[in-house]
Design a protein around this motif. Structure first.
Motif, PDB file in Angstrom:
ATOM      1  N   THR A   1      -8.978   8.932  13.340  1.00 30.08           N
ATOM      2  CA  THR A   1      -9.160   7.373  13.924  1.00 30.08           C
ATOM      3  C   THR A   1      -7.655   7.866  14.847  1.00 30.08           C
ATOM      4  O   THR A   1      -6.454   8.064  13.831  1.00 30.08           O
ATOM      5  CB  THR A   1     -10.125   6.465  13.866  1.00 30.08           C
ATOM      6  N   PRO A   2      -7.119   7.102  15.547  1.00 30.18           N
ATOM      7  CA  PRO A   2      -5.650   6.074  15.475  1.00 30.18           C
ATOM      8  C   PRO A   2      -5.434   5.471  14.721  1.00 30.18           C
ATOM      9  O   PRO A   2      -4.231   6.078  14.096  1.00 30.18           O
ATOM     10  CB  PRO A   2      -5.906   5.767  17.143  1.00 30.18           C
ATOM     11  N   PHE A   3      -6.132   4.765  13.794  1.00 26.65           N
ATOM     12  CA  PHE A   3      -5.792   4.256  12.896  1.00 26.65           C
ATOM     13  C   PHE A   3      -5.762   3.967  11.508  1.00 26.65           C
ATOM     14  O   PHE A   3      -5.131   4.103  10.514  1.00 26.65           O
ATOM     15  CB  PHE A   3      -5.935   2.669  12.980  1.00 26.65           C
ATOM     16  N   TYR A   4      -6.809   5.001  10.954  1.00 24.73           N
ATOM     17  CA  TYR A   4      -7.383   5.729   9.607  1.00 24.73           C
ATOM     18  C   TYR A   4      -7.766   6.520   9.994  1.00 24.73           C
ATOM     19  O   TYR A   4      -7.759   7.128  10.268  1.00 24.73           O
ATOM     20  CB  TYR A   4      -7.687   4.138   9.131  1.00 24.73           C
ATOM     21  N   ASP A   5      -7.227   7.435   8.276  1.00 23.06           N
ATOM     22  CA  ASP A   5      -8.725   8.814   8.519  1.00 23.06           C
ATOM     23  C   ASP A   5      -9.702   8.687   7.896  1.00 23.06           C
ATOM     24  O   ASP A   5      -9.622   7.765   6.756  1.00 23.06           O
ATOM     25  CB  ASP A   5      -7.596  10.217   7.975  1.00 23.06           C
ATOM     26  N   VAL A   6     -10.667   9.286   7.618  1.00 22.74           N
ATOM     27  CA  VAL A   6     -11.871   8.998   6.568  1.00 22.74           C
ATOM     28  C   VAL A   6     -11.764  10.652   5.823  1.00 22.74           C
ATOM     29  O   VAL A   6     -12.217  11.217   6.646  1.00 22.74           O
ATOM     30  CB  VAL A   6     -13.379   9.210   7.988  1.00 22.74           C
ATOM     31  N   ASN A   7     -11.830  10.029   5.114  1.00 17.50           N
ATOM     32  CA  ASN A   7     -12.565  11.642   3.940  1.00 17.50           C
ATOM     33  C   ASN A   7     -13.471  12.158   3.184  1.00 17.50           C
ATOM     34  O   ASN A   7     -14.183  11.113   2.112  1.00 17.50           O
ATOM     35  CB  ASN A   7     -10.704  11.606   3.036  1.00 17.50           C
ATOM     36  N   VAL A   8     -14.416  13.405   3.459  1.00 16.37           N
ATOM     37  CA  VAL A   8     -15.152  13.488   3.159  1.00 16.37           C
ATOM     38  C   VAL A   8     -15.411  14.311   2.085  1.00 16.37           C
ATOM     39  O   VAL A   8     -14.530  15.360   2.952  1.00 16.37           O
ATOM     40  CB  VAL A   8     -16.587  13.061   4.280  1.00 16.37           C
ATOM     41  N   VAL A   9     -16.591  14.656   1.363  1.00 13.81           N
ATOM     42  CA  VAL A   9     -16.525  15.880   0.369  1.00 13.81           C
ATOM     43  C   VAL A   9     -17.704  16.617   1.738  1.00 13.81           C
ATOM     44  O   VAL A   9     -18.104  16.855   2.263  1.00 13.81           O
ATOM     45  CB  VAL A   9     -16.841  15.662  -0.877  1.00 13.81           C
ATOM     46  N   GLY A  10     -19.205  15.407   1.047  1.00 12.53           N
ATOM     47  CA  GLY A  10     -20.456  15.729   2.053  1.00 12.53           C
ATOM     48  C   GLY A  10     -21.110  14.488   2.217  1.00 12.53           C
ATOM     49  O   GLY A  10     -21.734  13.695   0.482  1.00 12.53           O
ATOM     50  N   THR A  11     -21.791  14.147   2.836  1.00 16.15           N
ATOM     51  CA  THR A  11     -21.723  12.587   2.684  1.00 16.15           C
ATOM     52  C   THR A  11     -22.728  12.201   4.524  1.00 16.15           C
ATOM     53  O   THR A  11     -22.207  12.780   5.287  1.00 16.15           O
ATOM     54  CB  THR A  11     -21.046  11.446   2.120  1.00 16.15           C
ATOM     55  N   GLN A  12     -23.421  10.917   4.320  1.00 17.94           N
ATOM     56  CA  GLN A  12     -23.335   9.989   5.928  1.00 17.94           C
ATOM     57  C   GLN A  12     -22.936   9.123   6.199  1.00 17.94           C
ATOM     58  O   GLN A  12     -22.998   8.057   5.280  1.00 17.94           O
ATOM     59  CB  GLN A  12     -25.345  10.153   5.631  1.00 17.94           C
TER      60      GLN A  12
ATOM     61  N   ARG B   1     -24.394   7.736   2.565  1.00 19.88           N
ATOM     62  CA  ARG B   1     -24.470   8.203   1.747  1.00 19.88           C
ATOM     63  C   ARG B   1     -23.631   9.035   1.197  1.00 19.88           C
ATOM     64  O   ARG B   1     -22.444   9.007   1.870  1.00 19.88           O
ATOM     65  CB  ARG B   1     -25.712   8.927   1.253  1.00 19.88           C
ATOM     66  N   GLY B   2     -23.633   8.982  -0.317  1.00 18.89           N
ATOM     67  CA  GLY B   2     -22.005  10.218  -0.842  1.00 18.89           C
ATOM     68  C   GLY B   2     -20.918   8.913  -1.265  1.00 18.89           C
ATOM     69  O   GLY B   2     -21.090   7.414  -1.216  1.00 18.89           O
ATOM     70  N   THR B   3     -19.595   9.072  -0.387  1.00 23.12           N
ATOM     71  CA  THR B   3     -18.577   8.299  -0.723  1.00 23.12           C
ATOM     72  C   THR B   3     -17.385   9.317   0.550  1.00 23.12           C
ATOM     73  O   THR B   3     -17.941   9.779   0.238  1.00 23.12           O
ATOM     74  CB  THR B   3     -18.370   9.013  -1.975  1.00 23.12           C
ATOM     75  N   VAL B   4     -17.045   8.209   0.848  1.00 30.56           N
ATOM     76  CA  VAL B   4     -15.975   8.627   1.413  1.00 30.56           C
ATOM     77  C   VAL B   4     -14.264   7.378   1.968  1.00 30.56           C
ATOM     78  O   VAL B   4     -14.756   6.363   0.596  1.00 30.56           O
ATOM     79  CB  VAL B   4     -15.608   8.448   3.051  1.00 30.56           C
ATOM     80  N   GLN B   5     -13.114   8.113   1.521  1.00 30.52           N
ATOM     81  CA  GLN B   5     -11.935   7.414   1.430  1.00 30.52           C
ATOM     82  C   GLN B   5     -11.105   6.713   2.507  1.00 30.52           C
ATOM     83  O   GLN B   5     -10.588   7.934   3.508  1.00 30.52           O
ATOM     84  CB  GLN B   5     -11.478   7.894  -0.027  1.00 30.52           C
ATOM     85  N   ILE B   6     -11.061   5.550   2.850  1.00 30.89           N
ATOM     86  CA  ILE B   6     -10.108   5.204   3.995  1.00 30.89           C
ATOM     87  C   ILE B   6      -8.382   5.574   3.646  1.00 30.89           C
ATOM     88  O   ILE B   6      -7.888   4.597   2.766  1.00 30.89           O
ATOM     89  CB  ILE B   6     -10.561   4.082   4.613  1.00 30.89           C
ATOM     90  N   THR B   7      -7.437   6.523   4.566  1.00 33.87           N
ATOM     91  CA  THR B   7      -6.408   7.035   4.329  1.00 33.87           C
ATOM     92  C   THR B   7      -5.681   6.269   5.657  1.00 33.87           C
ATOM     93  O   THR B   7      -6.130   6.263   6.750  1.00 33.87           O
ATOM     94  CB  THR B   7      -6.358   7.730   3.227  1.00 33.87           C
ATOM     95  N   SER B   8      -4.082   6.639   5.623  1.00 35.02           N
ATOM     96  CA  SER B   8      -3.930   5.828   6.145  1.00 35.02           C
ATOM     97  C   SER B   8      -3.580   8.070   7.576  1.00 35.02           C
ATOM     98  O   SER B   8      -3.893   8.842   6.735  1.00 35.02           O
ATOM     99  CB  SER B   8      -2.146   5.912   5.690  1.00 35.02           C
ATOM    100  N   SER B   9      -3.174   6.553   8.384  1.00 32.78           N
ATOM    101  CA  SER B   9      -3.459   8.569   9.601  1.00 32.78           C
ATOM    102  C   SER B   9      -1.801   8.747   9.791  1.00 32.78           C
ATOM    103  O   SER B   9      -0.823   7.562   9.428  1.00 32.78           O
ATOM    104  CB  SER B   9      -3.617   8.045  10.650  1.00 32.78           C
ATOM    105  N   ASP B  10      -1.332   9.698  10.727  1.00 28.34           N
ATOM    106  CA  ASP B  10      -0.244   9.503  11.588  1.00 28.34           C
ATOM    107  C   ASP B  10       0.639   8.724  11.869  1.00 28.34           C
ATOM    108  O   ASP B  10       1.531   8.570  11.808  1.00 28.34           O
ATOM    109  CB  ASP B  10       0.108  11.537  12.104  1.00 28.34           C
ATOM    110  N   GLN B  11      -0.295   8.061  11.989  1.00 30.73           N
ATOM    111  CA  GLN B  11      -0.186   6.910  13.161  1.00 30.73           C
ATOM    112  C   GLN B  11       0.212   5.790  12.733  1.00 30.73           C
ATOM    113  O   GLN B  11       1.055   4.709  13.122  1.00 30.73           O
ATOM    114  CB  GLN B  11      -0.841   6.779  14.881  1.00 30.73           C
ATOM    115  N   PHE B  12      -0.386   5.316  11.829  1.00 27.21           N
ATOM    116  CA  PHE B  12      -0.716   3.760  11.413  1.00 27.21           C
ATOM    117  C   PHE B  12      -0.639   4.354   9.588  1.00 27.21           C
ATOM    118  O   PHE B  12      -1.457   4.561   9.155  1.00 27.21           O
ATOM    119  CB  PHE B  12      -1.876   3.076  12.296  1.00 27.21           C
ATOM    120  N   LYS B  13       0.064   3.198   8.822  1.00 29.42           N
ATOM    121  CA  LYS B  13      -0.051   3.406   6.883  1.00 29.42           C
ATOM    122  C   LYS B  13      -0.527   1.707   7.015  1.00 29.42           C
ATOM    123  O   LYS B  13      -0.318   0.719   7.796  1.00 29.42           O
ATOM    124  CB  LYS B  13       1.369   3.168   6.756  1.00 29.42           C
ATOM    125  N   ILE B  14      -1.794   2.228   5.904  1.00 25.73           N
ATOM    126  CA  ILE B  14      -3.005   1.167   5.949  1.00 25.73           C
ATOM    127  C   ILE B  14      -1.401   0.622   4.553  1.00 25.73           C
ATOM    128  O   ILE B  14      -1.335   1.919   3.857  1.00 25.73           O
ATOM    129  CB  ILE B  14      -4.122   1.214   6.016  1.00 25.73           C
TER     130      ILE B  14
END
Length: 336
Positions: free
Chosen positions: A185-196, A214-227
């Motif tokens: 997304t423009p403000f962060y990335d959602v990193n996934v293995v397998g989930t809903q 369901r599962g697990t996701v990790q929210i990380t910085s995007s190329d445009q913005f650093k969290i």
């Protein structure tokens, strides 16, 4: 050459990677709006028969979407691990057709460059007033909400499965060992293995949010913005990123409030009329004008499923001090 013969040659040459550039452009022009030419369906049925994708009798007209899905999945299965450009192009070609025609409201455009080694992308778009379903080449399932766009990198950078989202989408990601799935997304990335999970990132909204079912996701910085730091979500959690303050809120929620739209159902709790109007514009593909900004602060609870826009407006009129008129295809809401 007749139109029928031209269409037949273009489709067959395309799936066998035998198009020249002019014929390839013509094939893409057919696939952009396939519902406008019924002859395309006839030729795709012929592909089904001669290429033996279905391993069964030819489906009837009512099963056309299922046929496309099975073609798409079979190509994906048989091409896994094979390093052959022809199979790859066949896979991409019919994956594109399946993505375009699987749901009538879906408009998909595959952007292919046969003359470079750049990543290959296709873009799926759900117009206002519709919800579209997309099966990605890795068999991950995506629902696109109204006014949303999803770009998918078939052979993305670094070998990752990557999608670029503008709008809102619900994902059921296929687990692939050692092959991560990333939603940009423009403000962060959602990193996934397998989930809903659900991601809402409309460019005009003040917030970007992710809801995990369901599962697990990790929210990380995007190329445009650093969290400030990565955030790992657990099932039942909802993350909201405020684009102005750059603050992140994490809360436990009933996830169906945020994902029911994919089942053509909207649930809203204590929603401001301003937010509700935006939701209605997207769902029904209409323009709504408010003549008095003070009424935007009214809040409303409710559920919308199969009601028409007029039925929804009538309910709002009975419960809030407002009235409405329709002028030149525009809904105008006034304070009473």
């Amino acid at each position: 050459m007749t139109d029928t013969k031209k269409i037949s040659n273009a489709i067959r040459n395309y799936v066998h990677n035998e198009c020249d550039k002019e014929e390839l452009d013509y094939a893409f022009s057919l696939f952009e709006e396939p519902y406008k030419n019924l002859e395309i369906r006839t030729q795709l049925y012929n592909v089904w028969e001669t290429e033996n994708y279905g391993q069964c009798s030819v489906p009837g007209p009512d099963e056309f979407n299922d046929m496309l899905l099975r073609i798409h999945r079979k190509i994906n299965f048989t091409s896994t691990g094979k390093k052959v450009s022809r199979g790859k192009n066949l896979y991409l070609g019919l994956a594109k057709i399946a993505a375009i025609l699987l749901i009538g409201a879906l408009i998909g455009v595959l952007v292919v460059n046969n003359w470079s080694s750049s990543p290959v992308y296709f873009t799926s778009y759900a117009p206002n007033g519709s919800v579209s379903q997309v099966v990605l080449p890795d068999n991950s399932l995506v629902y696109l909400n109204s006014g949303s766009e999803l770009k998918y990198a078939v052979n993305g950078k670094r070998g990752l499965r990557e999608v670029y989202l503008s709008g809102e989408a619900w994902f059921d990601v296929e687990h692939v060992e050692d092959n991560q799935f990333i939603v940009h997304t423009p403000f962060y990335d959602v990193n996934v293995v397998g989930t809903q999970f659900n991601v809402k990132a409309y460019p005009e909204d003040n917030t970007v949010s992710t809801t995990l079912e369901r599962g697990t996701v990790q929210i990380t910085s995007s190329d445009q913005f650093k969290i400030a730091e990565d955030v790992v979500l657990k099932p039942g959690q909802h993350l909201v990123f405020d684009r102005q303050s750059k603050n992140i809120r994490l809360m436990n929620v009933n996830t169906r409030y945020y994902t029911s739209w994919k089942d053509n159902k909207l649930i809203f709790i204590n929603m401001s009329l301003k937010e509700l109007v935006t939701m209605l514009e997207r769902k029904y593909g209409v323009e709504i004008e408010m003549t008095d900004s003070s009424i935007l602060n009214y809040h409303y609870d409710g559920t919308i499923k199969n009601e028409s826009i007029l039925e929804v407006l009538d309910v709002l009129k009975e419960t809030l001090p407002i009235s409405y008129v329709i002028e030149n295809q525009k809904v105008i809401i006034r304070h009473e």
